[in-house]
Each structure stands twice: as C-alpha cells, then as structure tokens.
Enzyme design. Structure first.
Site, PDB file in Angstrom:
ATOM      1  N   SER A 664       0.830  -1.198   0.000  1.00 32.54           N
ATOM      2  CA  SER A 664       0.000   0.000   0.000  1.00 32.54           C
ATOM      3  C   SER A 664       0.874   1.262   0.000  1.00 32.54           C
ATOM      4  O   SER A 664       1.616   1.497  -0.958  1.00 32.54           O
ATOM      5  CB  SER A 664      -0.962  -0.039   1.194  1.00 32.54           C
ATOM      6  OG  SER A 664      -1.979   0.914   1.057  1.00 32.54           O
ATOM      7  N   ASP A 737      -9.049  -4.599  -6.009  1.00 32.08           N
ATOM      8  CA  ASP A 737      -8.637  -3.727  -4.906  1.00 32.08           C
ATOM      9  C   ASP A 737      -9.746  -2.712  -4.622  1.00 32.08           C
ATOM     10  O   ASP A 737     -10.215  -2.021  -5.519  1.00 32.08           O
ATOM     11  CB  ASP A 737      -7.345  -3.002  -5.291  1.00 32.08           C
ATOM     12  CG  ASP A 737      -6.685  -2.305  -4.103  1.00 32.08           C
ATOM     13  OD1 ASP A 737      -7.403  -1.862  -3.193  1.00 32.08           O
ATOM     14  OD2 ASP A 737      -5.443  -2.209  -4.098  1.00 32.08           O
ATOM     15  N   HIS A 771      -7.410  -5.429  -1.634  1.00 30.66           N
ATOM     16  CA  HIS A 771      -6.195  -4.709  -1.248  1.00 30.66           C
ATOM     17  C   HIS A 771      -5.205  -5.635  -0.556  1.00 30.66           C
ATOM     18  O   HIS A 771      -3.996  -5.542  -0.755  1.00 30.66           O
ATOM     19  CB  HIS A 771      -6.568  -3.535  -0.342  1.00 30.66           C
ATOM     20  CG  HIS A 771      -5.449  -2.571  -0.112  1.00 30.66           C
ATOM     21  ND1 HIS A 771      -4.805  -1.923  -1.135  1.00 30.66           N
ATOM     22  CD2 HIS A 771      -4.843  -2.143   1.024  1.00 30.66           C
ATOM     23  CE1 HIS A 771      -3.865  -1.132  -0.656  1.00 30.66           C
ATOM     24  NE2 HIS A 771      -3.864  -1.259   0.657  1.00 30.66           N
TER      25      HIS A 771
END
Length: 798
Positions: A664, A737, A771
């Site tokens: 991330s 995601d 994610h």
C-alpha cells in the site's frame, strides 16, 4: 506552470497506453512455507460479560480461490455476495468451545458438520451466544444456550447480512433485533440487454472534494441492485421460542439501535437520491425514533448526501446520534459550529446536545468544545463521561471529565497529550457491562486503565488505576521483561484476579489467570505453536539514527542457523508515517518479545529462505502537518540509507544485496526509493498508488489538493519519474482492490511506463483479490513470486 502541464499531458498519454497480460498457473513456494501456512490458526478467545467463561472459536486458515471468485456485486461502497444476501466474508469460524474459568470445565458445542459461521456475540447477561450460519444459498440465525451448551437455529435462510451486521441483542437479553429478507421479494433485477440510454452525472456550483473511493454506484441499474439487496425488514426474534415479530415497514436501514429501556429504536434510514461519489454511509439519510411497533415517534434529522464535506471536515447537522448510557431513553448527538470546515476560525468547533423521551421538547446543549469532538465514553455513574476532542493541526487530544446532567459544572481536564506520543499514552479505560450498556469500570472515584506501555525498550503493557478526583495513578500490573503480557479483564469477586494474555519470542500466546497479590499465574489455555520449525529464528530490536539525528528503529530477524559475522542478503520492509516532531518520530513502538506468527503473504517468510529481514523499519516523515510531504522523498531516502548502514555496521547484511518492499503506502515508498536512489538491489511493491494526480483531493495525511500543491503531488509521484527507475521492481496488485486511492490502474499505468522505458519489471495481477490477498492459491503464489524475484536480483546479484 508550463512544466506542470507537460507532465500532466504525459500522464494522459500513459493512461491510454495498452499493456497486455498473459495468464500463468498459480505457483507454489517451498514445501516448508506451505506447511506453515496450512497449519490451523490458534483459536480466537472471547470473554463473557462477567469474565467467568471463555468462548474459543476455531477458524479457517485461508479461503480458496473458488470461494472468493463467486459472483460478487461491488456497489455503494459494499461487496455483496448475492448467493447468500450478505456482505462478502473472507474468514469463517468452524467450531466453538466454552471453558469455565473457576473450575476449568470445557464443553465443545455440538454444531453441524462443516459449519461456517460469523459474529459470535454474547448477550448482556452472558446466558446466550448468537451467531450467523452461512450456507451456499443464505444465512441462518443461531443461538447457544451457555448453561446447557446446546445450539439451535432460530430462523431459516432469511437473514439479510448486507448492512448492520444483521443481528443485535435487545436490552432484555431475551430477544434479538435482526435484518430479514423481505417476504415475497421476488427475483433479483436483471441487467437490460440493450441500454435505454447513456449514464449521466451532473454537477453545478456545489463543492464535492471527496476521496477517490472504489466500488461506488455507477449506473441506474446499480441503484436497482442496491435497493434489492440492501432493503430489509427489521424483525424481533425470541431466543427461547424462535417467534418473530416484524417492526415497521421494509426499508434500507444502515443502523437500528434499541434504547436502554427497550421502548424505542434509533434508526438510520438510507434515502434517495443516492450518490455516485460516496459510499452508502454518506448517502442521504434520516435519523428517526420509532416505537417498538415501527411507528414514527420523531424525525430527528433529514440529511443530504455527504458529498460537500470538506477535506478533513465533518458533515453539517446531526452526527453520531446515540443513546445515553444508564438512562432509559435519552438521545445524545453532536453538531458542528464551524459548518464542518476545519479551516474556519471559530471559538467553539462542536457542541453536544441531548433530548430525553418522549422527545417532544427542544434539544438541550450540554457541552461545547474548542476542537473537533472525538467521542464520549460513559462512566458507571449516570451522567458522568469522558469526552474527547482533537486538534488536527497539533495532532493533539484532550479528554475531559464532564457531567452531562449538570452542564453548568465546568469540565475537568483528565488527559492532554500528543496523539503520536506513544511513551506518554496513559492507556484506555477498562470497560464493563451494566444493565446492557458499555460503561467505564468504576470503584467510587477510581477508574482502571490498560495500555501498551511503549518505552525505549519496547512495549510493556500495563494495568493501572487512577483517581478522578486526585489524579493519583497506581500500577496494578505491568509486563515483565522478556515477555509480552497484556490485560484482558478482571474475573471473580473483587479486583484481585485478572486474565492476561502472555507470550514470548518462543511461547505461543495463551491465556492465564493472574493473582495480583500473589503475582502467580495459572494457565487457562494451552495453544500449541503452529510452526515449531521456526521457533529458533533470531529476533531483536535495533536502534539507529539517520544523518540528521532522527532516531529510528526496527525488528531484525535472522535465520535460526545464522552464524555470527555472516553477511546475508537482506530485506528492508517498511511503511512511511508522518510525525509533527522528531521526539515522537523516534519512539519505539511494538515489542520484540512477542511471538511471531507467519501468516498470509508476510515478508517474514524471507527468513526461511536465508535472508536477514529488517521488519517495520521506521520511515518517519517529520514536519508541519500541512506541508510535511514537501520533503517526503529526501526523508525516506535518508531513512533507507540509515537502515542499510546499520545492517552493514552490524555485519549481518551485505549492503550490495539489500531489497526493499512494502504494501500500500509502503509500495508507494518502495517505488519512490527506486526512482530517487540507487541503494537497493531490487524492490517489491504490493497494492500501491504511484500517481498522486489520480488522488487529487488528498491522500494519507495530505490535507492539500492537487491544485493547492501541484509540485508536491508531482514530486511525490514515482509515476512521474518512471524513466529513473532502473532497479528491478516486482509489482503485485489485486484486480478487485477496494482501498481508497489504490485503484488497480495505478499499477497498470506504472508498469506500462516502466515497459515503455525498458525497465526491468514484473507485474503480477491477482484475480478476485482485494487490497490484501486472501485466497490460498493467491497467497502461495505471491510468496513464490517474492522469493523468485529477490533470489534472482538480491541474493544472487552479480
């Protein structure tokens, strides 16, 4: 400005560049890694409200790709599994056991073979446990009688788990409030084979500076799907008889909370028009008070969509309505006095109001705060509470002792601290249940606090008590050196015995009964090490400084067979954090005395492959909250250099064979490091955002828009420096995601740019993954890719 326009035009060129993909079969990492991941997780533990019984639930290790590839709707900020009318669930519990603290008696609950369930929740009196059983075509409501250990289904496949979590206990602990599928709902709407026209959005003169959210409504058909799956009937279910009673009419209910006396419901009703810019929680809504037949008693507020909320601001009008604890039916909520605008200068930013039943009078203002209201935690004494306010500019939080019933009494300041000061964190109040309400545990003027106990030596969790009159504070329990022991709750008569969770580098976390006076422990559980082959891995806290004196730290992992003086290929894994000052930036957080679980796509698996791993290497970016990102790049480069230098100085890492990675914002950091320095041999960037012009209304803690700080947005974007990335980079991203800002197109476009400039790069695009990566096949594949990449470009670098 001309240079900026040229760069932005390049962005548009790359956005339309095509890059093809080839699909490959899933890979497998080494067998020892597979065995570790397939080992069953240790049970989860939940304590009864009286802390006299433990609920232990077993759970699955990982779902399969076949499961997560089931049809799913991505609408209104939700992920809905149509087959069972629920929000998508990625982890299920599979078994349930009760253990009595006093006599150690264990009872395994008899459940159907192959059961999958979620949401095991105790009734307020501890006599029942409710949970929801998932089947292929729906969800059932079940309960366990704690006295007999018998489980039974209360409903058929009729529970709607799309919103609210579906189930809540009523105050009498004999009934459950459940969202049910509407009778006679009919089949789901089908998409039109031929469009009736274009999809159109329109704006005119109204600011809507919202974050770049995913899974939003996009079409009129999406609205129909949202109506179909989110609409439910509120139903009361008797846990003894299974008898049901419908309340009110069907609707879309984001929340429904019974008053403490059980006579009213506070209902959050989602309304049209729906928004295509925010998730369902930001849709138009009304807050309503119903009686228990569903009749409207009072319309509290009718609010528009939250599209015009300023960056780091709050909505206008009523927000956070709730019932006041220990009162039969008194509402309490907060309203902004600054129109929700954090930049507006006002003497008071928020005010708190109350309105008691029968809700016919005018709301009464009971508190005003200079900064943004941050919540109310009720004490065991009616009317008393700890009210918090935060100042985002200073990163400051102040907590006051207030008497809501006596607003004329001046609040008393209890805590006043930097929100980033881990060493100064006083801990959180210990809570208990009283008459069905969650309140702070209180013995006359004393309350109890538990916290992480961060220090330069690492975290040492504690239990303390504090006198609200004299502010005297006394430690009752603190973790000993060499272990990580945290407070779970009091048990038995008085305050002499507590339950703690204790672990060490080599001891798996287990629960213990601890006598505060005798300082003796008695084991309550005996969970085993799921990966005993890794117990010998060496683990230590290391501290170092970057060139400007900012203190840094990280946890160093070395293989079990490591021989001192050997220089290993190394992995630096990190996640950048912003801080307002160097003193808090350099604080040590976490503990090296915790047991290490090797789960999911953890970077710690590199230790099994002969690497040294510097995990959670601190990457502070220090400065004024408004402008801290102006120096983001040089600060992370300085942090990275300091990390490599310390590994070199200790003689454990080969400075020429160091890889960097992150997930991330850590992936964003990784790409920036590879674009702006030549310190690393290779990088791994997972689920990142690389072009900040695609998140124009802020990201992370950035409070300025792209148009207010264009140079910062561009300089922070590794996409704009793709031609400078010469170091091999492995990029991984989930095709589904749903994290704000990390749209999959971020990785697609950076890879296309790298390909255009002839860089050494590989892009792994995971089907159906979000994610984070969940499916067993995906997890194993990601680890195999990571090992192969660093083995080729780090370990065996020529």
């Amino acid at each position: 400005m001309k240079k900026r326009l040229v760069l932005l035009s390049l962005v548009l060129v790359f956005l339309f560049q095509f890059s093809g993909f080839s699909q490959e079969p899933y890979k497998l990492p080494p067998k020892e890694v597979i065995n570790i991941l397939d080992a069953p997780p240790t049970p989860r533990v939940s304590m009864s409200p009286a802390r006299d019984t433990m609920l232990l639930t077993d759970s699955e290790s990982m779902p399969t790709i076949a499961y997560i590839s089931q049809p799913m709707l991505r609408i209104a900020g939700l992920r809905i599994t149509p087959a069972n009318d629920s929000a998508q669930v990625l982890s299920f519990s599979t078994a349930m056991t009760l253990k009595t603290i006093k006599d150690g008696k264990v009872r395994k609950i008899d459940l159907p073979a192959g059961i999958k369930f979620t949401g095991a929740s105790w009734s307020g009196d501890g006599k029942w446990i409710a949970f929801t059983r998932y089947l292929e075509n729906g969800v059932e409501l079940w309960v366990v009688d704690v006295t007999t250990g018998q489980a039974k289904a209360l409903t058929g496949l009729t529970v709607n788990m799309v919103l609210r979590g579906g189930v809540a206990w009523m105050p009498d602990n004999k009934r459950l409030l459940v969202n049910m599928i509407v009778d006679g709902r009919g089949p789901a709407p089908q998409p039109p084979r031929v469009p009736i026209g274009p999809d159109i959005q329109e704006t005119s003169g109204k600011l809507a500076q919202v974050a770049t959210l995913q899974d939003l409504l996009k079409t009129a058909f999406d609205e129909k799907l949202f109506d179909y799956y989110a609409t439910s009937h509120l139903v009361e279910v008797d846990v003894l008889t299974g008898q049901t009673r419908k309340i009110g009419e069907p609707g879309i209910y984001a929340d429904a909370n019974p008053s403490p006396d059980g006579k009213y419901l506070l209902v959050n009703c989602i309304k049209r028009p729906y928004s295509y810019s925010v998730a369902y929680s930001g849709f138009a809504k009304s807050y309503e008070i119903w009686d228990m037949t569903g009749k409207l008693v009072k319309l509290l507020a009718d609010l528009p969509p939250n599209e015009d909320v300023p960056i780091n601001g709050v909505p206008k009008g009523m927000r956070s309505p709730n019932w006041q604890a220990l009162k039969p039916a008194t509402l309490i909520w907060v309203e902004a006095l600054d129109e929700g605008k954090p930049e507006k200068v006002v003497p008071f930013r928020d005010r708190v109001l109350v309105l008691p039943a029968p809700f016919t009078g005018e709301p009464k203002e009971v508190l005003k705060v200079e900064n943004r209201y941050a919540g109310m935690t009720w004490l065991d004494t009616p009317g008393l509470a700890l009210a918090a306010e935060t100042n985002w500019r200073k990163r400051w939080r102040t907590t006051w002792l207030v008497d809501i019933d006596k607003p004329g009494v001046a609040p008393k300041k209890i805590f006043d601290l930097n929100t980033q000061d881990a060493y100064g964190n006083p801990g959180s109040p210990v809570m208990t249940t009283k008459n069905g309400d969650r309140v702070i545990l209180q013995d006359k003027d004393w309350i109890y606090l538990s916290g992480s106990g961060s220090s330069p030596k690492g975290d040492h969790p504690f239990l303390a008590r504090m006198n609200l009159k004299t502010m005297q504070k006394e430690d009752l329990f603190r973790c000993v050196d060499g272990k990580y022991q945290s407070f779970v709750g009091f048990t038995g008569e008085g305050r002499g015995k507590i339950i703690i969770d204790s672990e060490s580098k080599t001891e798996v976390p287990n629960y213990y009964l601890y006598d505060l006076k005798a300082k003796k422990m008695q084991a309550l559980t005996d969970f085993k090490d799921p990966a005993p082959q890794l117990t010998g891995v060496k683990k230590q806290l290391i501290k170092y400084k970057r060139d400007d004196g900012v203190e840094l730290s990280g946890t160093l992992y070395l293989p079990a067979d490591y021989k001192e003086g050997t220089r290993l290929p190394a992995v630096v894994w990190a996640y950048p954090m912003e801080y307002g000052d160097t003193s808090t930036a350099g604080q040590v957080r976490g503990s090296t005395d915790r047991f290490t679980f090797y789960r999911g796509t953890s970077q710690l698996f590199f230790v099994t492959q002969g690497y040294a791993v510097l995990d959670n290497a601190t990457m502070p970016v220090v400065g004024d909250p408004k402008t801290v990102n102006d120096t983001f790049v040089p600060q992370i480069v300085a942090n990275a250099k300091a990390a490599i230098d310390i590994l070199d100085k200790m003689g454990v890492g080969d400075p020429k064979r160091v890889g960097v990675g992150g997930h991330s914002y850590g992936a964003f950091m990784t790409a920036n490091l590879l674009a702006h320095c030549d310190l690393f041999a290779a990088g791994i960037a997972r689920s990142g955002a690389y072009n900040r012009t695609l998140t124009p209304f802020g990201f992370q803690s950035e409070r300025r828009t792209l148009w207010e700080a264009p140079d910062t947005y561009i300089k922070m974007s590794p996409f704009m420096f793709a031609d400078k990335i010469k170091t091999p980079i492995l990029m991984i991203h989930g095709q589904a995601d749903n994290n704000s800002g990390t749209f999959p197109i971020q990785s697609e476009r950076l890879f296309a740019a790298l390909k255009g400039f002839g860089a050494t790069a590989r892009f792994v695009y995971l089907p159906y993954e979000s994610h984070g990566y969940s499916a067993r096949e995906s997890v194993l594949h990601v680890l195999a890719e990571m090992f192969e990449w660093f083995d080729k470009y780090v370990k065996n670098k020529k």
